[in-house]
Every structure is written in structure tokens, then in C-alpha cells.
Design a protein around this motif. Structure first.
Motif, short mmCIF file in Angstrom:
data_model
loop_
_atom_site.label_atom_id
_atom_site.label_comp_id
_atom_site.label_asym_id
_atom_site.label_seq_id
_atom_site.Cartn_x
_atom_site.Cartn_y
_atom_site.Cartn_z
N ALA A 141 7.67 13.11 -3.12
CA ALA A 141 8.00 12.74 -2.00
C ALA A 141 7.66 11.18 -1.73
O ALA A 141 8.57 10.45 -1.34
N HIS A 142 6.56 10.70 -2.33
CA HIS A 142 6.17 9.44 -2.24
C HIS A 142 6.95 8.60 -3.52
O HIS A 142 7.57 7.62 -2.86
N ARG A 143 7.20 9.14 -4.62
CA ARG A 143 8.32 8.36 -5.47
C ARG A 143 9.57 8.27 -5.13
O ARG A 143 10.37 7.26 -5.22
N LEU A 151 3.84 1.15 -12.93
CA LEU A 151 2.55 0.73 -12.73
C LEU A 151 2.27 1.64 -11.50
O LEU A 151 0.80 1.79 -11.23
N LEU A 152 2.99 1.70 -10.48
CA LEU A 152 2.59 2.51 -9.53
C LEU A 152 2.12 3.79 -9.86
O LEU A 152 1.25 4.47 -9.27
N ALA A 159 -4.80 -0.58 -3.55
CA ALA A 159 -3.91 -1.46 -3.05
C ALA A 159 -2.53 -1.43 -3.42
O ALA A 159 -1.77 -1.70 -2.73
N LEU A 160 -2.33 -1.09 -4.53
CA LEU A 160 -1.18 -0.80 -5.23
C LEU A 160 -0.29 0.17 -4.42
O LEU A 160 0.91 0.02 -4.37
N LEU A 161 -1.06 1.29 -4.01
CA LEU A 161 -0.44 2.39 -3.42
C LEU A 161 -0.32 2.50 -2.19
O LEU A 161 0.48 3.33 -1.60
N LYS A 162 -0.92 1.54 -1.66
CA LYS A 162 -0.94 1.35 0.11
C LYS A 162 0.61 1.25 0.52
O LYS A 162 0.76 1.81 1.71
N GLY A 163 1.34 0.42 -0.27
CA GLY A 163 2.77 0.18 0.41
C GLY A 163 3.69 1.33 0.53
O GLY A 163 4.62 1.42 1.13
N GLY A 164 3.46 2.50 -0.14
CA GLY A 164 4.27 3.56 -0.26
C GLY A 164 4.14 4.52 0.79
O GLY A 164 3.23 4.56 1.64
N ARG A 165 5.18 5.13 1.26
CA ARG A 165 5.20 5.93 2.17
C ARG A 165 5.56 7.48 1.84
O ARG A 165 6.58 7.65 1.31
N ARG A 166 4.99 8.56 2.29
CA ARG A 166 5.34 10.09 2.17
C ARG A 166 6.01 10.45 3.28
O ARG A 166 5.06 10.98 4.00
N ARG A 167 7.14 10.38 3.49
CA ARG A 167 7.84 11.03 4.40
C ARG A 167 8.82 12.46 3.99
O ARG A 167 9.53 12.21 2.99
#
Length: 784
Positions: free
Chosen positions: A101-103, A224-225, A267-275
Motif C-alpha cells: 500500500a505504501h509503495r 532509496l525509499l 525522514a526519507l519515509l515520512k513523506g509516504g502515505r499508506r492509504r
């Protein structure tokens, strides 16, 4: 060392063997495998021997199954073997890649996502599920994947989800570079020589090589993510486990070893959303879809060959060539044991000449081509399809979590004794048999769900109203379509009924509704029939276009005609057909006047279709009314030549016009006063459907022959395309027979007009007089 990293090539049999040996030596506390963590609950199924690879994890969005991806596994996939070992040895194992879901929501597309087309094939993903796998886990020698946007974005409609910048594909092929450094121009051959034949890849050496290659390559921000998430999971596992083993694509190992702080990764993962909620299940896969030439970035060129390398412990080359000989024998090609022996010797000799440690795929292919196939490319292609790629289809056991619709289909397949196969399979059905009738119903129901497991084989023709011919082949993407169709019902019948009902509600033409009514019969969907009949009545009442009414009749007539074969009640349909025909009888005569060439052609086609449909009904009263209608139209002076000729032919074949009367009408249409284009259209209509009539009627053939001979040159050039179209529809034997009859004098009785050149004729009179013993002069005869 708290953990060990086994960098592998996805679907590499040499990597799979090396991983198993390493796991046996280390016996870790936990195993982390590159893959979607939402599928962890499906890992225990890998210990079930009924789960036969090739199979794939199917992940999809619960609210939109078309947003989906596959993670395929073969028996020679290192991840498959590693997980099987862990489950068998009670070692905890989990997937630790970025959540599915994140990716799906974290990538920012470079352009708008493509529209979601029903039935669109999802993007296959590797066990690592990279959007465009490159690096060592991609197929050696594979072309870089195109920079595509993600068609499975789960972000809301308020704009693209925030996240890392758009990916930049690595402009390198690591396996290719390593092969080139070793002096190989073929990366696949390098992999065979270094890994498969020696069977002892050094993970440390591979990691060192990947570190060097990666240091000079452009990074994909999406990688990288993913790697930031993997390192986060590793930190969590270090708190509770000492001996950790990581199995992942070799490209990622340097990044997992690198010293990044937890704050950096967070910090790198912070921008992602799991919807959105995602679901996973196991589905069958095929080796054809595992191949890199199918567009699967982490695939291999020859999955069938790699299966053989992994499962064959000795005599690899002879056993392969024995299998190749078996493929040829199955196709009727005489292949003896002597062929296999000589091919084996040739393959081994080629390996020695080429400086290879053992014969590889290139050598066995060359040997098979020279000895077994005797240079025949078609035979070699057959071996390539059956063995090099392979046509294996995996199996998934009962009980694997899936949608009820898929489970109902499995039960129906067992009851009908129809097992899915990746091979093309011909299926002949006799609808008088209960089992074959059930098979026909199932195949038609699946077509309603956009799951064309079976396609009607129209090339072979039908042997009667009780028979059907199908071509069957199961495709992995059908699993997605079943999940998508599960919203319509929990059984195949219920979902197909709902689909037909929904299609009827959206239908805009009468023909679309009648096609759905025919589907109700073919698929045995009685619950959908009332809604279809109501829609049919409504559309027929609203539609005043006679061509629309005529277009609706053929499908209904087939429904009435073959209803008894399929044991269906078609009384209501028969009443609808009679009503539509009554309207056609009234509306057709005025609609047939003052037509353009295009309109006349369209109406001719509709008349032919209704004529055939009326014959199917077997109702003599309807047939009489139809022929009366055609007779009334045929005598009109304003009728287009194409329609006049066609109606004359139909009435002649039906016994309403004698051969003499048909010949009279043809002769009138082909008189000198009628324009050549009009006569040509008349001939096209009259002769459509074959040339047997001209072969057996000398009078008609003579009329057509005389007309053709009398067409002026300029007019002949004008109507030549029409003539070619008309006579081009005749069978080869018919054209030949007509030509022979004309050349043999079948039309010699025709009357011709000769132009006499009297001056030239007078030159022959003295000779003619001497021969006859009479004086002939100036056309007057005198006795000597």
C-alpha cells in the motif's frame, strides 16, 4: 556479525542452491526476505506440497482490484527455496520490503496515470516487486525497462501523493558490466559459467562487485525509499534476534550494509502515505509469464532451462536432449536414441571448443538444431516453446484465502472435469451430453465476466447444432478479473447474471440487448432473462429504424432455434421475434427506395441476415410472409441495382422465381440501355454467395458473358473494382469451373454482331468460287 546478507539473482537456480547451503550452515534466528509484508500470513502455505510453483502472490486494492501486482515464484527462485527451508525448520520468516500500500501511494508519477481499462493486465513484479527491476536481480542482458507511471496508484483524487522525486532509471546493466569485465559478450552465458556450472557463488564477491558497480550509477530514488524501510525493519529485528539472515536482490546489499541513521531513514519515509486496504492471495503462474521477453523486468530468458538446471542433479545435457527428443516425437517427428547420443556428443564438443566448463543452453540448442531438428527452424522453435521457456502452470490448494467467486469457479471446474492449463487445448463439446452442456455453460458464463478461458473456435467450423468447438488456455491475469468480478456475486452464475443485467441497463441499441438475450441462453442465465426481455420490449417500441429491428432478429432467431438443444424455454423469445418481424414486413418496403450505394449495401446485409434467421425459425407461415415482402419490393422500378439483384437471387433460390424468370430479369438489367455501373451492381447482388448458379445454368452464364463482352472499354475500367469484388468471393473451384465452361463453348449459343469489311472480303471471292464451283461476286451468287 549480527546479520548476513545473501545477495541473489531473482529466479536464479544457482543462487537458490547457494542460499540453501548457507542456511543449513548458519541456522539463523530469523529470515528476512525481500517481498510485500502484507503477504506474511500466506507464508505458511509454502510448506504445503499442494502449492506447486510457478505461483505468484497477488496483491490488490480491496476497493479496486484492478490496482494490483504479482510477485511470481518458481521452484528455482532463491526466495521460494529460502522460505520453504525456514518453514520446514521452524525458523521465523517475514517479508521486509516496503509495504504494498505504501509503495503504491508514495511514488509521484511523472505524468498522469493511464486510464484504468477493465481487464487491463497488471504489471508483474519480481519477488522484490521493483516497479522496473534493474541491477543483478534483473535478467542478464535484459533491456532497461521504460520509465512508466504507476497504473495502480491508490492516492486520493485530491492530487498525487507526496513522496520522493520521480525515479531515475539506472543507465547500467550490472550483470552485463560484470560479464563484459570477464570478457563475455553474453551475460546469460557468463551467469551459467560462473554460477550455474560451478554451483558455488560467493556472496561476498557478488556484494563487492555490486558495491563497485553501484558507486558509479545513478540511483533510483524509489530504491532509496525501499532500502530505508528495509534498514528500519532490520533495526527492529536486531533488538530481539542475534542471528539474522537477509535474502534480497544483490543490488540492495550495499545499501543495507551502509551506515545510515534511523533519523535519516525516518525522514526519507515520512513523506509516504499508506492509504487503502490491500489483500493478498496465491494464484497460479506460468513460465511463459516468468520470462523477461514478456516485459517482466526480473524475469529470465529461459525459465524452462533453469527449471531443468535446478531439478536435475546429474547428466544435465543428456536428460535435456532426451526431453527435446520427446517433444519432437509427440509431434510425429522420428527421433531415435542415436540422435540423442550424437547431439550430446556435439554439445559437449562445442563447449570444449568454446572454452566453457560445461555445455550450456547455447550448446544444447545448437546441437538440437543440427542433429535432432536437422536444421528445421520450426522444430527448434517447438523445442524452445515447450522446453526452453516451458508451458508449466502452477497449482494452488483449496483453502488458500481468496474471494468466494474464485472458490466457486474451482468447484465448477472440478465438477466439469476441466483443469486449467497454460497450453492451448482444443475442446469439442456434444451438447446432448450433460457434462459437455455444463462445460459450455461455464465457459460462456466466464466470458460474461471477461474471463475468456475458452474462445469459440470458428476456424474449425461446426458439425451440427449439437456441437461446439473451443480453444482453451488459462492466463494468470484471469485471477485479477475474478477478483474484480467478485463484486457482482459470490458464484459464477450470480456474477454473470449481474453482469448481463448491468450490460442491458447500459445498452443503447436494440442489437446490444438481443446479443445479451442470446448470451442468457448460451450461458444458462434464466434469472437475467426477465430484465433482458423488458429492455428488449422497451427498445423495440422506441426504435423506428428498420435496420435496427433487422439487426436484432438474427440473435433472437438463433435463441429460438437452438433453445431445445440447450433445454431452455424460449417461448417468450419466439413471441418477441414474431413481433419484430411484423414490424419489419411493414417498414421494409418504404425503407428500400432511393438509397445510396452505402445504404443499399448495409440494407442488403440486413436482408441476408434476416433471410437466414427466418429459415432458422422453421415457421412456414413466417417464411411465406417474408418472401411475399421481398416479392413486393423486387418489382419496384426505383430499387437500387444491388438490392434488385439480391432479391431476385433470394426469390430464385426460394423457388418463388423460375430460372427462366430470373434470366429474364437479369437480361433486362444487362441490356444496352442500362448503365454499366447499374448492371454491375445488379450482378453483384445476384451472384453474391457463390458461383454455383453460373456453373449449372448455361443461359444465365451466357447472359453474363455477353454483357461483359459488350461493355465499352471506358465503362469497363469504371466497374472493374465491383466485378473483382463480386467474382473474388467465388471459391477457387467455382472460378475455375466457370472459366472452363466459357472457354469450352458453353456460351457459344449467344448471338453476336460482326462488322463486315467488304473490300477485304472481296479478295477471297475468286478462291472461294473455285472451291465451291460457283461464281460468287460482290456477295451475289451466280451459277456457272
Amino acid at each position: 556479525m549480527p546479520e548476513r546478507y545473501y545477495g541473489i539473482r531473482h529466479h536464479g537456480p544457482g543462487s537458490a542452491r547457494a542460499v540453501i547451503r548457507a542456511l543449513e550452515e548458519q541456522r539463523p534466528d530469523i529470515l528476512l526476505v525481500e517481498g510485500p509484508p502484507e503477504a506474511d500470513e500466506l507464508i505458511p502455505w509454502m510448506a504445503d506440497d499442494r502449492l506447486q510453483p510457478p505461483v505468484a502472490l497477488l496483491g490488490y486494492a480491496a476497493d479496486n482490484p484492478r490496482r494490483a501486482a504479482f510477485w511470481p515464484f518458481a521452484v528455482f527462485s532463491p526466495e521460494w527455496q529460502a522460505i520453504r527451508w525456514a518453514v520446514a525448520n521452524n525458523v521465523p520468516v517475514r517479508f521486509f520490503d516496503l509495504p504494498f500500500a505504501h509503495r503504491l501511494t508514495s511514488r509521484k508519477p511523472s505524468t498522469d496515470p493511464p486510464p484504468e481499462t477493465p481487464g487491463a493486465e497488471p504489471t508483474p513484479q519480481g519477488p522484490g516487486a521493483e516497479p522496473a527491476p534493474q541491477g543483478p536481480d534483473a535478467a542478464p542482458g535484459a533491456e532497461p525497462a521504460p520509465d512508466e507511471t504507476d497504473p495502480f496508484d491508490l492516492a486520493d483524487d485530491d492530487g498525487p501523493a507526496p513522496g520522493p522525486p520521480e525515479p531515475v532509471l539506472r543507465p547500467v546493466d550490472p550483470i552485463g558490466e560484470l560479464a563484459a569485465a570477464a570478457g563475455y559478450d553474453d551475460p546469460e552465458r557468463w551467469w551459467e559459467d560462473v554460477v550455474e556450472h560451478r554451483r558455488a557463488p560467493a556472496f561476498e564477491a557478488i556484494e563487492e562487485a555490486m558495491t563497485e558497480v553501484r558507486s558509479g550509477a545513478l540511483e533510483d530514488p524509489y530504491d532509496l525509499l525501499r532500502e530505508a524501510h528495509m534498514r528500519t525493519v532490520l533495526r527492529q529485528e536486531r533488538r530481539s534476534h542475534n542471528e539474522i539472515v537477509v535474502v534480497c536482490g544483490a543490488w540492495h546489499v550495499p545499501a543495507l550494509r551502509a551506515k545510515f541513521t534511523a533519523a535519516h531513514d525516518a525522514a526519507l519515509l515520512k513523506g509516504g502515505r499508506r492509504r487503502g486496504k490491500v489483500r493478498f492471495t496465491w494464484v497460479p503462474w506460468t513460465y511463459g509469464r516468468l520470462a523477461s521477453w514478456q516485459g517482466y523486468g526480473a524475469g529470465v530468458n529461459s525459465p524452462g532451462w533453469y527449471h531443468h538446471l535446478f531439478t536435475t542433479t546429474d547428466e544435465v545435457v543428456p536428460r535435456w536432449l532426451v526431453a527435446a527428443a520427446g517433444v519432437l516425437r509427440d509431434e510425429g517427428v522420428d527421433t531415435s536414441s542415436a540422435h540423442v547420443i550424437e547431439a550430446t556428443r556435439l554439445a559437449e564438443a562445442l563447449a570444449t571448443m568454446r572454452g566453457r566448463p560445461l555445455a550450456g543452453l547455447a550448446e544444447v540448442t545448437d546441437a538440437a538444431a543440427a542433429v535432432l531438428c536437422e536444421g528445421d527452424d520450426l522444430r527448434l522453435q517447438l523445442i524452445g516453446r515447450r522446453l526452453v521457456v516451458g508451458e508449466r502452470l502452477g497449482e494452488v490448494p483449496d483453502g488458500v484465502p481468496t474471494v468466494p467467486l474464485a472458490r466457486d469457479l474451482e468447484a465448477r471446474q472440478r465438477a466439469a472435469r476441466l483443469k486449467p492449463s497454460a497450453l492451448d487445448r482444443a475442446l469439442d463439446l456434444d451438447l446432448r451430453k450433460d457434462t459437455d452442456l455444463a462445460r459450455s455453460h461455464l465457459l460462456h458464463q466466464l466470458r460474461c465476466l471477461d474471463v475468456p478461458w475458452g474462445e469459440p473456435d470458428e476456424r474449425r467450423g461446426s458439425t451440427g447444432t449439437f456441437r461446439e468447438e473451443w480453444s482453451l488456455r488459462w492466463q494468470p491475469e484471469f485471477s485479477i478479473r475474478l477478483v474484480e468480478a467478485s463484486g457482482y456475486g459470490t458464484t459464477v452464475v450470480a456474477a454473470a447474471t449481474a453482469q448481463v443485467t448491468a450490460a442491458v441497463a447500459k445498452a443503447t441499441t436494440l442489437a446490444e440487448v438481443t446479443a445479451q438475450l442470446e448470451t442468457c441462453l448460451l450461458a444458462d442465465l434464466p434469472a437475467a432473462r426477465p430484465a433482458v426481455l423488458r429492455a428488449l420490449d422497451a427498445r423495440a417500441a422506441e426504435d423506428a429504424d428498420v435496420t435496427h429491428l433487422m439487426a436484432a432478429i438474427p440473435a433472437l432467431a438463433r435463441t429460438v432455434r437452438y433453445g431445445d438443444v440447450r433445454r431452455s424455454d424460449v417461448a417468450a423469445v419466439a413471441a418477441v421475434v414474431r413481433g419484430l418481424l411484423a414490424r419489419v414486413y411493414a417498414a421494409l418496403p418504404p425503407a428500400a427506395s432511393a438509397l445510396s450505394d452505402e445504404a443499399a449495401t448495409a440494407l442488403r446485409d440486413h436482408i441476408d441476415a434476416v433471410h437466414t434467421a427466418v429459415a432458422l425459425l422453421g415457421d412456414e407461415a413466417e417464411r411465406t410472409r417474408w418472401l411475399d415482402t421481398l416479392t413486393a419490393i423486387a418489382v419496384r422500378d426505383d430499387l437500387h441495382g444491388l438490392l434488385a439483384g439480391r432479391l431476385t437471387r433470394l426469390l430464385h433460390d426460394a423457388g418463388r422465381l423460375s430460372a427462366e424468370e430470373a434470366g429474364r430479369l437479369l437480361g433486362r438489367a444487362l441490356t444496352a440501355g442500362v448503365p454499366a455501373a447499374t448492371g454491375g451492381a445488379w450482378v453483384e447482388g445476384f451472384l453474391a454467395g457463390g458461383g454455383l448458379l453460373l456453373m449449372h445454368d448455361d443461359a444465365l452464364l451466357s447472359l453474363v458473358d455477353d454483357w461483359l463482352a459488350a461493355i465499352p472499354p471506358d465503362a469497363f475500367t469504371e466497374i472493374l473494382p465491383l466485378l473483382r469484388r463480386t467474382f473474388g468471393t467465388f471459391a477457387t473451384g467455382e472460378r475455375r469451373g466457370i472459366g472452363e465452361r466459357v472457354a469450352g463453348g458453353a456460351t457459344a449459343t449467344r448471338t453476336t454482331t460482326a462488322v463486315l469489311d467488304r473490300e477485304t472480303a472481296d479478295l477471297s471471292l475468286p478462291t472461294l468460287s473455285a472451291l465451291l464451283g460457283r461464281q460468287i461476286q460482290g456477295g451475289a451468287r451466280h451459277e456457272r
